[in-house]
Design a protein around this motif. Structure first.
Motif, PDB file in Angstrom:
ATOM      1  N   VAL A  43     -10.420  23.156  22.496  1.00 25.01           N
ATOM      2  CA  VAL A  43     -10.799  21.776  22.842  1.00 25.01           C
ATOM      3  C   VAL A  43     -12.228  21.539  22.375  1.00 25.01           C
ATOM      4  N   ASP A  44     -12.397  21.484  21.068  1.00 25.00           N
ATOM      5  CA  ASP A  44     -13.712  21.248  20.477  1.00 25.00           C
ATOM      6  C   ASP A  44     -13.520  20.735  19.060  1.00 25.00           C
ATOM      7  N   VAL A  45     -14.600  20.614  18.324  1.00 22.08           N
ATOM      8  CA  VAL A  45     -14.515  20.091  16.955  1.00 22.08           C
ATOM      9  C   VAL A  45     -13.605  20.957  16.104  1.00 22.08           C
ATOM     10  N   THR A  46     -13.711  22.272  16.236  1.00 21.67           N
ATOM     11  CA  THR A  46     -12.862  23.167  15.452  1.00 21.67           C
ATOM     12  C   THR A  46     -11.389  22.911  15.743  1.00 21.67           C
ATOM     13  N   GLY A  47     -11.052  22.750  17.037  1.00 20.74           N
ATOM     14  CA  GLY A  47      -9.661  22.491  17.399  1.00 20.74           C
ATOM     15  C   GLY A  47      -9.140  21.206  16.796  1.00 20.74           C
ATOM     16  N   HIS A  48      -9.927  20.141  16.862  1.00 18.51           N
ATOM     17  CA  HIS A  48      -9.500  18.864  16.285  1.00 18.51           C
ATOM     18  C   HIS A  48      -9.286  18.987  14.778  1.00 18.51           C
ATOM     19  N   ARG A  49     -10.158  19.709  14.128  1.00 14.68           N
ATOM     20  CA  ARG A  49     -10.014  19.851  12.674  1.00 14.68           C
ATOM     21  C   ARG A  49      -8.827  20.739  12.328  1.00 14.68           C
ATOM     22  N   MET A  50      -8.521  21.713  13.171  1.00 12.24           N
ATOM     23  CA  MET A  50      -7.324  22.529  12.952  1.00 12.24           C
ATOM     24  C   MET A  50      -6.065  21.672  13.064  1.00 12.24           C
ATOM     25  N   ILE A  51      -6.021  20.808  14.084  1.00  8.77           N
ATOM     26  CA  ILE A  51      -4.876  19.909  14.238  1.00  8.77           C
ATOM     27  C   ILE A  51      -4.733  19.014  13.005  1.00  8.77           C
ATOM     28  N   ASP A  52      -5.845  18.472  12.545  1.00 12.13           N
ATOM     29  CA  ASP A  52      -5.810  17.620  11.352  1.00 12.13           C
ATOM     30  C   ASP A  52      -5.288  18.392  10.142  1.00 12.13           C
ATOM     31  N   VAL A 105     -14.048  25.905   8.730  1.00 12.42           N
ATOM     32  CA  VAL A 105     -15.490  26.160   8.717  1.00 12.42           C
ATOM     33  C   VAL A 105     -16.188  24.870   9.139  1.00 12.42           C
ATOM     34  N   VAL A 106     -16.804  24.891  10.297  1.00 13.04           N
ATOM     35  CA  VAL A 106     -17.482  23.704  10.803  1.00 13.04           C
ATOM     36  C   VAL A 106     -18.861  23.608  10.160  1.00 13.04           C
ATOM     37  N   VAL A 107     -19.089  22.506   9.487  1.00  9.35           N
ATOM     38  CA  VAL A 107     -20.365  22.275   8.820  1.00  9.35           C
ATOM     39  C   VAL A 107     -21.217  21.385   9.716  1.00  9.35           C
ATOM     40  N   GLU A 108     -22.416  21.842  10.015  1.00 10.32           N
ATOM     41  CA  GLU A 108     -23.308  21.043  10.859  1.00 10.32           C
ATOM     42  C   GLU A 108     -23.778  19.806  10.102  1.00 10.32           C
ATOM     43  N   PRO A 109     -23.709  18.639  10.721  1.00  9.02           N
ATOM     44  CA  PRO A 109     -24.164  17.430  10.035  1.00  9.02           C
ATOM     45  C   PRO A 109     -25.678  17.429   9.872  1.00  9.02           C
ATOM     46  N   THR A 302     -30.955  13.975   5.333  1.00  4.24           N
ATOM     47  CA  THR A 302     -30.562  13.232   6.532  1.00  4.24           C
ATOM     48  C   THR A 302     -29.193  12.598   6.292  1.00  4.24           C
ATOM     49  N   ARG A 303     -28.610  12.073   7.376  1.00  2.00           N
ATOM     50  CA  ARG A 303     -27.311  11.406   7.230  1.00  2.00           C
ATOM     51  C   ARG A 303     -27.394  10.170   6.330  1.00  2.00           C
ATOM     52  N   PRO A 304     -28.372   9.284   6.542  1.00  4.52           N
ATOM     53  CA  PRO A 304     -28.477   8.165   5.598  1.00  4.52           C
ATOM     54  C   PRO A 304     -28.684   8.637   4.159  1.00  4.52           C
ATOM     55  N   GLY A 305     -29.458   9.702   3.992  1.00  9.90           N
ATOM     56  CA  GLY A 305     -29.688  10.227   2.653  1.00  9.90           C
ATOM     57  C   GLY A 305     -28.413  10.702   1.991  1.00  9.90           C
ATOM     58  N   ALA A 325     -20.384  14.414  -3.501  1.00 12.19           N
ATOM     59  CA  ALA A 325     -21.137  13.852  -2.373  1.00 12.19           C
ATOM     60  C   ALA A 325     -20.201  13.449  -1.244  1.00 12.19           C
ATOM     61  N   ALA A 326     -19.065  12.838  -1.583  1.00 11.59           N
ATOM     62  CA  ALA A 326     -18.109  12.424  -0.554  1.00 11.59           C
ATOM     63  C   ALA A 326     -17.485  13.638   0.125  1.00 11.59           C
ATOM     64  N   ALA A 327     -17.170  14.682  -0.644  1.00 12.64           N
ATOM     65  CA  ALA A 327     -16.586  15.896  -0.055  1.00 12.64           C
ATOM     66  C   ALA A 327     -17.567  16.552   0.910  1.00 12.64           C
ATOM     67  N   ASP A 328     -18.846  16.552   0.561  1.00 13.39           N
ATOM     68  CA  ASP A 328     -19.865  17.101   1.468  1.00 13.39           C
ATOM     69  C   ASP A 328     -19.885  16.320   2.784  1.00 13.39           C
ATOM     70  N   ILE A 329     -19.806  15.003   2.689  1.00 10.21           N
ATOM     71  CA  ILE A 329     -19.832  14.157   3.884  1.00 10.21           C
ATOM     72  C   ILE A 329     -18.602  14.407   4.753  1.00 10.21           C
ATOM     73  N   VAL A 330     -17.430  14.443   4.122  1.00  9.16           N
ATOM     74  CA  VAL A 330     -16.192  14.653   4.873  1.00  9.16           C
ATOM     75  C   VAL A 330     -16.211  15.998   5.598  1.00  9.16           C
ATOM     76  N   ALA A 331     -16.916  16.990   5.025  1.00  8.80           N
ATOM     77  CA  ALA A 331     -16.966  18.320   5.643  1.00  8.80           C
ATOM     78  C   ALA A 331     -17.685  18.305   6.984  1.00  8.80           C
ATOM     79  N   TRP A 332     -18.661  17.398   7.162  1.00 10.16           N
ATOM     80  CA  TRP A 332     -19.387  17.363   8.437  1.00 10.16           C
ATOM     81  C   TRP A 332     -19.113  16.129   9.289  1.00 10.16           C
ATOM     82  N   ASP A 333     -18.493  15.111   8.732  1.00 13.08           N
ATOM     83  CA  ASP A 333     -18.185  13.913   9.506  1.00 13.08           C
ATOM     84  C   ASP A 333     -16.677  13.849   9.735  1.00 13.08           C
TER      85      ASP A 333
END
Length: 368
Positions: A43-52, A105-109, A302-305, A325-333
């Motif tokens: 029940v965390d970010v890893t779990g949600h991404r595993m379900i996805d 692999v959870v990537v920190e934003p 940064t996120r805006p960057g 750039a989009a793949a990098d964003i999707v990895a943490w968002d």
């Protein structure tokens, strides 16, 4: 799935993949196959991404059998048979089975960086709404019927000291872009929003509000194409945009050049929104390409960057850099659907531009 034969084939494939319960039943235009993964997951970010990830694997199997993914839900497993109603014609059970567990692999934003609305310059000048009454609004429609009330709402919005938030929500959130849907009244209303921005009579926060809504409007076209891409591929046709979304996209296209002339006078938050609009229309956006590059460097890390780096690649039509750039964003968002980047028969600009538009809205919610 298109028919019962292929629905049964898919059901068997999903069962062999490890889904504990697979059911298929007739549905509008074909057959619907549902696969249930009983879990549990963390029940965390890893779990949600595993379900996805498990869902994406099921979607890939469906595509191989001539189908396409559509929706899904998360609920207590005991509710599955209640939600599915009467017994389906095709049911395969595999008690205790689990689909292969994906490695996540959870990537920190990157850190947030609130974008300032200062300096804020507004002029005491009237906003030109001439031509408003020359549009046959009563013949057009919005989410709640006739659009004959739109002129009054636009006039009310042109008053910087009126009930801005309520009027804006009614005009755009409730009527013209209700739940992301476009209507026949949406395209002719948008030029008046651009006039309000370029007049300089509105304070920066209100100019930003209108830029955000124009960004939302422009992205409805890509959003509709992405939503239809899998079904279109299964049916052997090009993806179709949602109703009126192409007209809305073209309407924003015509407004972008005038909006970009505001770059030098706008604070960082509005510049960020303008950069994102420029990226969706690179034939106009190239005029501020160097400014977008500079802003991306200033906000690097940064996120805006991250989103500005994507905007920079789109403005310069560098597909490879845009995808990276989009793949990098999707990895943490996790709010972005990774399938957007793999949608069939759509350009890189459409796929990555949607990542930019969706993410920009969250970035701008941090403005101060």
């Amino acid at each position: 799935m298109p028919d019962d034969t292929r629905a049964r084939e898919l059901a068997q494939a999903l069962s062999l993949h490890g889904f504990a319960y697979v059911a298929a039943r007739p549905s509008t235009g074909g057959w619907r196959v549902s696969a249930v993964d009983e879990g549990p997951y963390p029940v965390d970010v890893t779990g949600h991404r595993m379900i996805d990830a498990v869902g994406r694997a099921a979607a890939d199997i469906a595509r191989r059998y001539g189908g396409y993914p559509e929706g899904g839900s998360r609920c207590d497993v005991s509710l599955v048979r209640i939600l599915h109603g009467p017994a389906a014609p095709i049911v395969l059970t595999n008690p205790g089975a689990r689909p292969p567990a994906p490695t996540i692999v959870v990537v920190e934003p990157p850190p947030a960086a609130p974008l300032s609305l200062i300096p804020d310059h507004a002029e005491d000048t009237p906003i030109d709404v001439s031509g408003l009454d020359g549009i046959p609004w009563a013949e057009l429609s919005h989410a709640h019927g006739s659009a004959e009330d739109i002129p009054d709402l636009l006039r009310a919005l042109s008053d910087p000291f009126g009930d801005w938030d309520q009027t804006l929500d009614e005009l755009l959130g409730d009527d013209l872009l209700h739940q992301g849907t476009c209507y026949s009244a949406t395209p002719p209303a948008l030029p008046f929003l651009a006039r309000m921005i370029t007049s300089g009579a509105l304070p920066a926060k209100q100019r930003l509000d209108l830029c955000v809504w124009l960004l939302v409007a422009a992205d409805r076209w890509a959003d509709g194409l992405l939503a239809d891409a899998d079904r279109a591929a299964a049916e052997g046709r090009p993806p179709r945009p949602a109703t009126w979304s192409l007209d809305v996209h073209f309407a924003v296209d015509e407004l972008v050049p005038a909006l970009l002339t505001r770059w030098e006078t706008e604070p960082p938050a509005v510049r960020f929104a303008l950069a994102c609009l420029a990226a969706l229309f690179p034939h106009h956006g190239r005029r501020i390409g160097d400014q977008i590059t500079s802003m991306a460097y200033e906000l690097d890390g940064t996120r805006p960057g991250a989103y500005l780096r994507l905007a920079d690649a789109l403005v310069r039509t560098r597909d490879g850099q845009a995808l990276d750039a989009a793949a990098d964003i999707v990895a943490w968002d996790e709010s972005h659907d990774p399938d957007w980047l793999n949608a069939p028969d759509l350009t890189v600009a459409v796929r990555t531009g949607h990542v930019l538009a969706e993410g920009a809205l969250r970035v701008l919610s941090d403005t101060d």
